[in-house]
Design a protein around this motif. Structure first.
Motif, PDB file in Angstrom:
ATOM      1  N   ALA A   1      87.046 -97.989   9.136  1.00 50.95           N
ATOM      2  CA  ALA A   1      87.919 -97.881  10.307  1.00 50.95           C
ATOM      3  C   ALA A   1      87.343 -98.666  11.481  1.00 50.95           C
ATOM      4  CB  ALA A   1      88.084 -96.409  10.687  1.00 50.95           C
ATOM      5  N   ALA A   2      88.229 -99.118  12.358  1.00 54.47           N
ATOM      6  CA  ALA A   2      87.804 -99.823  13.575  1.00 54.47           C
ATOM      7  C   ALA A   2      87.046 -98.851  14.473  1.00 54.47           C
ATOM      8  CB  ALA A   2      89.010-100.381  14.308  1.00 54.47           C
ATOM      9  N   PHE A   3      86.085 -99.382  15.224  1.00 52.41           N
ATOM     10  CA  PHE A   3      85.258 -98.553  16.109  1.00 52.41           C
ATOM     11  C   PHE A   3      86.118 -97.870  17.170  1.00 52.41           C
ATOM     12  CE2 PHE A   3      83.053 -98.161  20.197  1.00 52.41           C
ATOM     13  CZ  PHE A   3      82.078 -97.241  19.839  1.00 52.41           C
ATOM     14  N   ASP A   4      85.852 -96.582  17.357  1.00 45.95           N
ATOM     15  CA  ASP A   4      86.483 -95.793  18.407  1.00 45.95           C
ATOM     16  C   ASP A   4      85.418 -94.824  18.906  1.00 45.95           C
ATOM     17  OD1 ASP A   4      87.847 -94.012  20.036  1.00 45.95           O
ATOM     18  OD2 ASP A   4      89.410 -93.562  18.581  1.00 45.95           O
ATOM     19  N   LEU A   5      84.948 -95.004  20.124  1.00 47.76           N
ATOM     20  CA  LEU A   5      83.842 -94.171  20.607  1.00 47.76           C
ATOM     21  C   LEU A   5      84.191 -92.695  20.645  1.00 47.76           C
ATOM     22  CD1 LEU A   5      83.894 -93.197  23.902  1.00 47.76           C
ATOM     23  CD2 LEU A   5      83.847 -95.637  24.156  1.00 47.76           C
ATOM     24  N   ASN A   6      85.494 -92.366  20.656  1.00 49.61           N
ATOM     25  CA  ASN A   6      85.914 -90.970  20.663  1.00 49.61           C
ATOM     26  C   ASN A   6      86.038 -90.378  19.260  1.00 49.61           C
ATOM     27  OD1 ASN A   6      86.213 -90.728  23.557  1.00 49.61           O
ATOM     28  ND2 ASN A   6      87.936 -92.132  23.316  1.00 49.61           N
ATOM     29  N   ASP A   7      85.790 -91.191  18.229  1.00 48.46           N
ATOM     30  CA  ASP A   7      85.893 -90.740  16.846  1.00 48.46           C
ATOM     31  C   ASP A   7      84.576 -91.028  16.127  1.00 48.46           C
ATOM     32  OD1 ASP A   7      86.464 -90.113  14.238  1.00 48.46           O
ATOM     33  OD2 ASP A   7      88.179 -91.501  14.070  1.00 48.46           O
ATOM     34  N   PRO A   8      83.702 -90.033  16.009  1.00 52.87           N
ATOM     35  CA  PRO A   8      82.394 -90.267  15.395  1.00 52.87           C
ATOM     36  C   PRO A   8      82.449 -90.673  13.922  1.00 52.87           C
ATOM     37  CG  PRO A   8      82.623 -87.969  16.132  1.00 52.87           C
ATOM     38  CD  PRO A   8      83.862 -88.689  16.520  1.00 52.87           C
ATOM     39  N   THR A   9      83.613 -90.600  13.303  1.00 48.08           N
ATOM     40  CA  THR A   9      83.698 -91.060  11.913  1.00 48.08           C
ATOM     41  C   THR A   9      83.790 -92.579  11.826  1.00 48.08           C
ATOM     42  OG1 THR A   9      86.123 -90.893  11.799  1.00 48.08           O
ATOM     43  CG2 THR A   9      84.841 -88.901  11.224  1.00 48.08           C
ATOM     44  N   THR A  10      83.908 -93.264  12.990  1.00 47.95           N
ATOM     45  CA  THR A  10      84.034 -94.730  12.987  1.00 47.95           C
ATOM     46  C   THR A  10      82.716 -95.439  13.282  1.00 47.95           C
ATOM     47  OG1 THR A  10      84.677 -94.851  15.326  1.00 47.95           O
ATOM     48  CG2 THR A  10      86.459 -94.566  13.695  1.00 47.95           C
ATOM     49  N   TYR A  11      81.646 -94.693  13.463  1.00 48.62           N
ATOM     50  CA  TYR A  11      80.325 -95.301  13.641  1.00 48.62           C
ATOM     51  C   TYR A  11      79.287 -94.450  12.912  1.00 48.62           C
ATOM     52  CZ  TYR A  11      80.332 -92.056  17.665  1.00 48.62           C
ATOM     53  OH  TYR A  11      80.439 -90.959  18.486  1.00 48.62           O
ATOM     54  N   ASN A  12      78.145 -95.080  12.613  1.00 50.85           N
ATOM     55  CA  ASN A  12      77.124 -94.406  11.817  1.00 50.85           C
ATOM     56  C   ASN A  12      76.137 -93.603  12.651  1.00 50.85           C
ATOM     57  OD1 ASN A  12      77.715 -97.270  10.400  1.00 50.85           O
ATOM     58  ND2 ASN A  12      77.557 -95.644   8.883  1.00 50.85           N
ATOM     59  N   SER A  13      75.780 -94.112  13.824  1.00 51.01           N
ATOM     60  CA  SER A  13      74.766 -93.457  14.660  1.00 51.01           C
ATOM     61  C   SER A  13      74.989 -93.833  16.110  1.00 51.01           C
ATOM     62  CB  SER A  13      73.352 -93.908  14.250  1.00 51.01           C
ATOM     63  OG  SER A  13      73.138 -93.701  12.883  1.00 51.01           O
ATOM     64  N   ALA A  14      74.404 -93.037  17.012  1.00 54.54           N
ATOM     65  CA  ALA A  14      74.523 -93.319  18.445  1.00 54.54           C
ATOM     66  C   ALA A  14      73.317 -92.753  19.177  1.00 54.54           C
ATOM     67  CB  ALA A  14      75.805 -92.724  19.007  1.00 54.54           C
ATOM     68  N   THR A  15      73.023 -93.349  20.319  1.00 58.30           N
ATOM     69  CA  THR A  15      71.985 -92.840  21.220  1.00 58.30           C
ATOM     70  C   THR A  15      72.382 -93.224  22.633  1.00 58.30           C
ATOM     71  OG1 THR A  15      69.599 -92.691  21.602  1.00 58.30           O
ATOM     72  CG2 THR A  15      70.476 -94.883  21.141  1.00 58.30           C
ATOM     73  N   SER A  16      71.742 -92.626  23.612  1.00 57.06           N
ATOM     74  CA  SER A  16      72.073 -92.962  25.003  1.00 57.06           C
ATOM     75  C   SER A  16      70.825 -92.912  25.873  1.00 57.06           C
ATOM     76  CB  SER A  16      73.139 -92.012  25.551  1.00 57.06           C
ATOM     77  OG  SER A  16      72.643 -90.694  25.612  1.00 57.06           O
ATOM     78  N   LEU A  17      70.932 -93.557  27.012  1.00 59.84           N
ATOM     79  CA  LEU A  17      69.877 -93.518  28.015  1.00 59.84           C
ATOM     80  C   LEU A  17      70.491 -93.714  29.378  1.00 59.84           C
ATOM     81  CD1 LEU A  17      67.900 -96.801  28.361  1.00 59.84           C
ATOM     82  CD2 LEU A  17      69.767 -96.655  26.749  1.00 59.84           C
ATOM     83  N   ARG A  18      69.778 -93.281  30.397  1.00 61.21           N
ATOM     84  CA  ARG A  18      70.241 -93.434  31.772  1.00 61.21           C
ATOM     85  C   ARG A  18      69.684 -94.749  32.304  1.00 61.21           C
ATOM     86  NH1 ARG A  18      73.068 -90.110  34.220  1.00 61.21           N
ATOM     87  NH2 ARG A  18      72.512 -88.147  33.280  1.00 61.21           N
ATOM     88  N   VAL A  19      70.582 -95.567  32.891  1.00 59.11           N
ATOM     89  CA  VAL A  19      70.176 -96.821  33.520  1.00 59.11           C
ATOM     90  C   VAL A  19      70.548 -96.753  34.996  1.00 59.11           C
ATOM     91  CG1 VAL A  19      70.326 -98.183  31.393  1.00 59.11           C
ATOM     92  CG2 VAL A  19      72.329 -97.998  32.870  1.00 59.11           C
ATOM     93  N   TYR A  20      69.882 -97.573  35.804  1.00 59.13           N
ATOM     94  CA  TYR A  20      70.066 -97.521  37.257  1.00 59.13           C
ATOM     95  C   TYR A  20      70.389 -98.900  37.790  1.00 59.13           C
ATOM     96  CZ  TYR A  20      67.832 -93.066  36.554  1.00 59.13           C
ATOM     97  OH  TYR A  20      67.548 -91.804  36.101  1.00 59.13           O
ATOM     98  N   ASP A  21      71.316 -98.949  38.765  1.00 58.50           N
ATOM     99  CA  ASP A  21      71.641-100.214  39.404  1.00 58.50           C
ATOM    100  C   ASP A  21      70.682-100.455  40.568  1.00 58.50           C
ATOM    101  OD1 ASP A  21      72.609 -98.772  41.648  1.00 58.50           O
ATOM    102  OD2 ASP A  21      74.678 -98.881  40.973  1.00 58.50           O
ATOM    103  N   ALA A  22      70.859-101.588  41.250  1.00 55.55           N
ATOM    104  CA  ALA A  22      69.940-101.974  42.327  1.00 55.55           C
ATOM    105  C   ALA A  22      69.940-100.983  43.483  1.00 55.55           C
ATOM    106  CB  ALA A  22      70.293-103.373  42.832  1.00 55.55           C
TER     107      ALA A  22
END
Length: 189
Positions: A11-32
């Motif tokens: 299936a095409a990637f859909d971030l709201n459907d975890p069956t369309t991707y194998n794995s995920a991770t996140s981190l906090r980033v900061y702007d200037a």
């Protein structure tokens, strides 16, 4: 580690459907300006030894497609000749602009074991205010901020004179160099 045993997602990637991707991770980033954004990375196996990387910022997908591709050698290490690093991702910032965030996945592996993140780091900080300062024995002034950052701000400089009695009194325990005092010899505490 990206698990080499997982199947390619049809299936095409859909971030709201975890069956369309194998794995995920996140981190906090900061702007200037110290504004924070949660950057999520989604990994979709695209073929043998090949993965597509998708991204979102605060839950909104970045771009219409993958932000990068990662190819692996049979050894399970990133194929650095086929995978340009770092992957540059245009992340919306708090001011309404775009900040380019560089994600270096050179040390990522693809082995026959479960997905895992062993090292995740970023080099930014949220906005902070001065919380305290200290002065070391060497005269280095260090500032500590409410966001946890610590930075050296400067160093106290001292001068010695061959004849301190020749200094010019300016009043209020303040003195200035004068010809009679000799040449100033700069140093630190």
């Amino acid at each position: 580690n990206l698990d080499s045993r997982v199947e390619v997602k049809a299936a095409a990637f859909d971030l709201n459907d975890p069956t369309t991707y194998n794995s995920a991770t996140s981190l906090r980033v900061y702007d200037a300006q110290g504004g924070d954004t949660t950057l999520a990375l989604y990994f979709c196996k695209a073929g043998p030894d090949s993965w597509s990387v998708f991204a979102s910022a605060n839950g909104d997908q970045i771009g219409a497609g993958a932000v990068g591709q990662v190819a692996f050698l049979p050894s399970g290490k990133v194929d650095t000749t086929a995978t340009p690093m770092p992957i540059t991702i245009g992340v919306p910032n708090a001011a309404g602009g775009i900040d380019n965030v560089e994600v270096d996945m050179t040390d990522t592996t693809q082995y026959g074991s479960v997905f895992g993140v062993n090292h995740l780091s970023q080099d930014g900080f949220s906005a902070g205010r001065l919380a305290s300062y200290s002065i070391s024995d060497e005269g280095i002034i260090t500032a500590r901020y409410t966001n946890g950052e610590t930075r050296a701000q400067g160093q106290i400089a001292l001068a010695n004179f061959s004849d301190p009695e020749g200094l010019a009194a300016l009043g209020g325990h303040v003195w200035a160099g004068a010809a009679e005092a000799g040449v100033a010899m700069d140093g630190s505490p």
